[in-house]
Motif scaffolding. Structure first.
Motif, PDB file in Angstrom:
ATOM      1  N   ASN A 144       0.837  -1.198   0.000  1.00 52.95           N
ATOM      2  CA  ASN A 144       0.000   0.000   0.000  1.00 52.95           C
ATOM      3  C   ASN A 144       0.870   1.244   0.000  1.00 52.95           C
ATOM      4  N   ILE A 145       0.330   2.337  -0.576  1.00 55.41           N
ATOM      5  CA  ILE A 145       0.936   3.658  -0.466  1.00 55.41           C
ATOM      6  C   ILE A 145      -0.077   4.541   0.248  1.00 55.41           C
ATOM      7  N   PHE A 146       0.355   5.159   1.354  1.00 55.28           N
ATOM      8  CA  PHE A 146      -0.542   5.939   2.207  1.00 55.28           C
ATOM      9  C   PHE A 146      -0.158   7.409   2.132  1.00 55.28           C
ATOM     10  N   ASP A 147      -1.127   8.279   1.799  1.00 60.16           N
ATOM     11  CA  ASP A 147      -0.853   9.706   1.646  1.00 60.16           C
ATOM     12  C   ASP A 147      -1.217  10.515   2.882  1.00 60.16           C
ATOM     13  N   GLY A 148      -1.541   9.830   3.964  1.00 61.75           N
ATOM     14  CA  GLY A 148      -1.925  10.505   5.194  1.00 61.75           C
ATOM     15  C   GLY A 148      -3.410  10.437   5.466  1.00 61.75           C
ATOM     16  N   SER A 149      -4.179  10.083   4.428  1.00 63.83           N
ATOM     17  CA  SER A 149      -5.627   9.985   4.607  1.00 63.83           C
ATOM     18  C   SER A 149      -6.218   8.717   4.003  1.00 63.83           C
ATOM     19  N   SER A 150      -5.609   8.194   2.940  1.00 63.58           N
ATOM     20  CA  SER A 150      -6.160   6.997   2.303  1.00 63.58           C
ATOM     21  C   SER A 150      -5.043   6.114   1.758  1.00 63.58           C
ATOM     22  N   PHE A 151      -5.370   4.832   1.592  1.00 65.16           N
ATOM     23  CA  PHE A 151      -4.425   3.850   1.086  1.00 65.16           C
ATOM     24  C   PHE A 151      -4.668   3.586  -0.398  1.00 65.16           C
ATOM     25  N   GLU A 152      -3.586   3.550  -1.159  1.00 62.91           N
ATOM     26  CA  GLU A 152      -3.626   3.109  -2.551  1.00 62.91           C
ATOM     27  C   GLU A 152      -2.897   1.777  -2.634  1.00 62.91           C
ATOM     28  N   THR A 153      -3.456   0.833  -3.371  1.00 56.82           N
ATOM     29  CA  THR A 153      -2.805  -0.462  -3.542  1.00 56.82           C
ATOM     30  C   THR A 153      -1.962  -0.451  -4.808  1.00 56.82           C
ATOM     31  N   LEU A 154      -0.698  -0.835  -4.669  1.00 55.23           N
ATOM     32  CA  LEU A 154       0.186  -0.963  -5.821  1.00 55.23           C
ATOM     33  C   LEU A 154       0.426  -2.449  -6.053  1.00 55.23           C
ATOM     34  N   ALA A 155      -0.137  -2.963  -7.130  1.00 52.31           N
ATOM     35  CA  ALA A 155       0.007  -4.386  -7.443  1.00 52.31           C
ATOM     36  C   ALA A 155       1.414  -4.658  -7.965  1.00 52.31           C
ATOM     37  N   ILE A 156       2.123  -5.552  -7.311  1.00 57.59           N
ATOM     38  CA  ILE A 156       3.494  -5.888  -7.692  1.00 57.59           C
ATOM     39  C   ILE A 156       3.469  -7.135  -8.575  1.00 57.59           C
ATOM     40  N   PRO A 157       3.874  -7.020  -9.841  1.00 59.64           N
ATOM     41  CA  PRO A 157       3.890  -8.203 -10.706  1.00 59.64           C
ATOM     42  C   PRO A 157       4.960  -9.189 -10.254  1.00 59.64           C
ATOM     43  N   LYS A 158       4.689 -10.455 -10.441  1.00 58.72           N
ATOM     44  CA  LYS A 158       5.644 -11.484 -10.044  1.00 58.72           C
ATOM     45  C   LYS A 158       6.446 -11.956 -11.258  1.00 58.72           C
ATOM     46  N   PRO A 159       7.745 -12.158 -11.079  1.00 57.98           N
ATOM     47  CA  PRO A 159       8.558 -12.684 -12.173  1.00 57.98           C
ATOM     48  C   PRO A 159       8.303 -14.179 -12.352  1.00 57.98           C
ATOM     49  N   GLN A 160       8.745 -14.700 -13.463  1.00 57.14           N
ATOM     50  CA  GLN A 160       8.620 -16.131 -13.717  1.00 57.14           C
ATOM     51  C   GLN A 160       9.722 -16.871 -12.963  1.00 57.14           C
ATOM     52  N   ILE A 161       9.336 -17.535 -11.890  1.00 52.99           N
ATOM     53  CA  ILE A 161      10.267 -18.340 -11.104  1.00 52.99           C
ATOM     54  C   ILE A 161       9.720 -19.757 -11.052  1.00 52.99           C
ATOM     55  N   GLU A 162      10.558 -20.705 -11.381  1.00 52.03           N
ATOM     56  CA  GLU A 162      10.090 -22.079 -11.519  1.00 52.03           C
ATOM     57  C   GLU A 162       9.509 -22.630 -10.225  1.00 52.03           C
ATOM     58  N   LYS A 163      10.234 -22.475  -9.127  1.00 51.75           N
ATOM     59  CA  LYS A 163       9.759 -22.989  -7.848  1.00 51.75           C
ATOM     60  C   LYS A 163       9.980 -21.947  -6.750  1.00 51.75           C
ATOM     61  N   PRO A 164       9.114 -20.944  -6.684  1.00 52.66           N
ATOM     62  CA  PRO A 164       9.263 -19.950  -5.612  1.00 52.66           C
ATOM     63  C   PRO A 164       9.050 -20.600  -4.248  1.00 52.66           C
ATOM     64  N   GLU A 165       9.826 -20.173  -3.273  1.00 51.35           N
ATOM     65  CA  GLU A 165       9.743 -20.751  -1.937  1.00 51.35           C
ATOM     66  C   GLU A 165       9.580 -19.650  -0.889  1.00 51.35           C
ATOM     67  N   PRO A 166       8.402 -19.035  -0.834  1.00 50.97           N
ATOM     68  CA  PRO A 166       8.177 -18.004   0.186  1.00 50.97           C
ATOM     69  C   PRO A 166       8.198 -18.599   1.584  1.00 50.97           C
ATOM     70  N   ILE A 167       8.624 -17.795   2.545  1.00 56.46           N
ATOM     71  CA  ILE A 167       8.683 -18.256   3.929  1.00 56.46           C
ATOM     72  C   ILE A 167       7.319 -18.143   4.594  1.00 56.46           C
ATOM     73  N   LEU A 168       6.620 -17.019   4.365  1.00 60.91           N
ATOM     74  CA  LEU A 168       5.334 -16.790   5.020  1.00 60.91           C
ATOM     75  C   LEU A 168       4.184 -16.577   4.049  1.00 60.91           C
ATOM     76  N   SER A 169       4.429 -15.870   2.937  1.00 61.95           N
ATOM     77  CA  SER A 169       3.327 -15.546   2.038  1.00 61.95           C
ATOM     78  C   SER A 169       3.854 -15.202   0.655  1.00 61.95           C
ATOM     79  N   HIS A 170       3.152 -15.635  -0.377  1.00 63.29           N
ATOM     80  CA  HIS A 170       3.534 -15.307  -1.751  1.00 63.29           C
ATOM     81  C   HIS A 170       3.426 -13.810  -2.028  1.00 63.29           C
TER      82      HIS A 170
END
Length: 313
Positions: free
Chosen positions: A165-191
């Motif tokens: 999120n990006i917060f301007d002091g009053s509201s949140f904007e969501t910035l969607a982060i594209p994921k790269p092509q990784i054959e076997k991603p291994e996140p520790i807690l969350s994708h």
């Protein structure tokens, strides 16, 4: 005496600290010997894995230290909220006093003197007198904040377990982060977890992820850096920039990557750093770079050589 602002479904509720009997009901005066004085341990739940206090320590796990514009030191902890030290008195703030969450992942101060804290209970604002909490109800993607930073425009970039999120002091904007092509991603807690955020000297945002490397964002386009193009590991612990403009990346399982202009050096590859978590980067007045490595204490880099300081030193 500080009134605290609590956010509830019935609107703000103000609580006076002086009337709040909490587990940290005593203030520690620094004129006493802090090496011999610790908070009342029987009133603080002990950690099952790690002893809460060792002699002379304030808490067994300090996640971050921040000095505000008034000279107060703030210590973000892993379980027990935030501590403020004004040079004389040490005071604890936890969820019981209206603080957002007891695990603190980031601290920053805006141009108006407000302090912002990333916590496991949302984004917390402190205006010097009261706390105000911004959470999922206000548009935050997830209340569990894993990292945060204040950019040069005064916006707060908030990395959560479920994205950015990006917060301007009053509201949140969501910035969607594209994921790269990784054959076997291994996140520790969350994708979708964002683990570290840096705005470099050119205004480029470096966004660390949990298993998908780094995503650089210039305001319009995204560029990925992964193990496929030189990164030591795709699980990012911390991204930090030194005074020369070099970017240092501490990873979870690959040691340290050092970016100089367009070149990257992975110090684990030359047998210097172990393949474990590296965090806590700091530059001293002489330009030496210091950082901590899990299970291997601390390292100092003078620009040419590394020195490891451990328990034997």
């Amino acid at each position: 005496m500080f009134p605290l602002l609590l956010i509830s479904c019935k609107g703000p509720v103000t609580t006076d600290i002086s009337e709040e009997k909490n587990r940290h009901d005593s203030l520690i005066d620094s004129q006493k010997d802090l090496q011999k004085t610790t908070p009342q341990q029987e009133k603080i739940p002990n950690d099952n894995l790690v002893p809460l206090f060792y002699p002379g320590q304030l808490c067994h796990w300090i996640r971050g230290i921040y000095e505000d514009s008034k000279g107060n030191l703030w210590f973000g902890t892993n379980h027990y909220g935030v501590m403020r030290y004004n040079g004389r008195i040490l005071q604890y703030f936890t969820e019981k006093e209206g603080f957002g969450g007891n695990r603190v992942s980031g601290i920053a101060e805006d141009d108006e003197g407000n302090l912002w804290f990333g916590t496991t209970g949302g984004l917390t604002k402190f205006n010097g007198e009261s706390f105000e909490i911004y959470s999922e109800k206000e548009g935050l993607l997830d209340n569990w904040i894993s990292t945060m930073t204040l950019d040069s425009k005064g916006q707060i970039w908030v990395g959560t377990m479920d994205g950015l999120n990006i917060f301007d002091g009053s509201s949140f904007e969501t910035l969607a982060i594209p994921k790269p092509q990784i054959e076997k991603p291994e996140p520790i807690l969350s994708h979708n977890r964002i683990t570290s955020i840096l705005e470099d000297k050119n205004g480029i945002m470096w966004i660390g992820t949990d298993g998908y490397g780094i995503c650089k964002y210039d305001g319009q386009e995204f560029t990925h850096i992964t193990t496929e193009n030189g990164l030591a590991d795709n699980n990012i612990a911390q991204i930090w920039q030194d005074s020369q403009g070099d970017v240092w990346v501490g990873t979870m399982f690959g040691g340290v990557s050092h970016f100089t202009n367009d070149a990257v050096t992975n110090y684990h590859a030359v047998g210097i750093i172990k393949l474990v978590e590296a965090v806590g980067f700091y530059e001293d007045r002489a330009g030496n770079i210091w950082f901590a490595v899990e299970g291997d204490c601390i390292y100092r880099f003078d620009g040419k050589n590394f020195v490891n300081y451990n328990e034997d030193d």
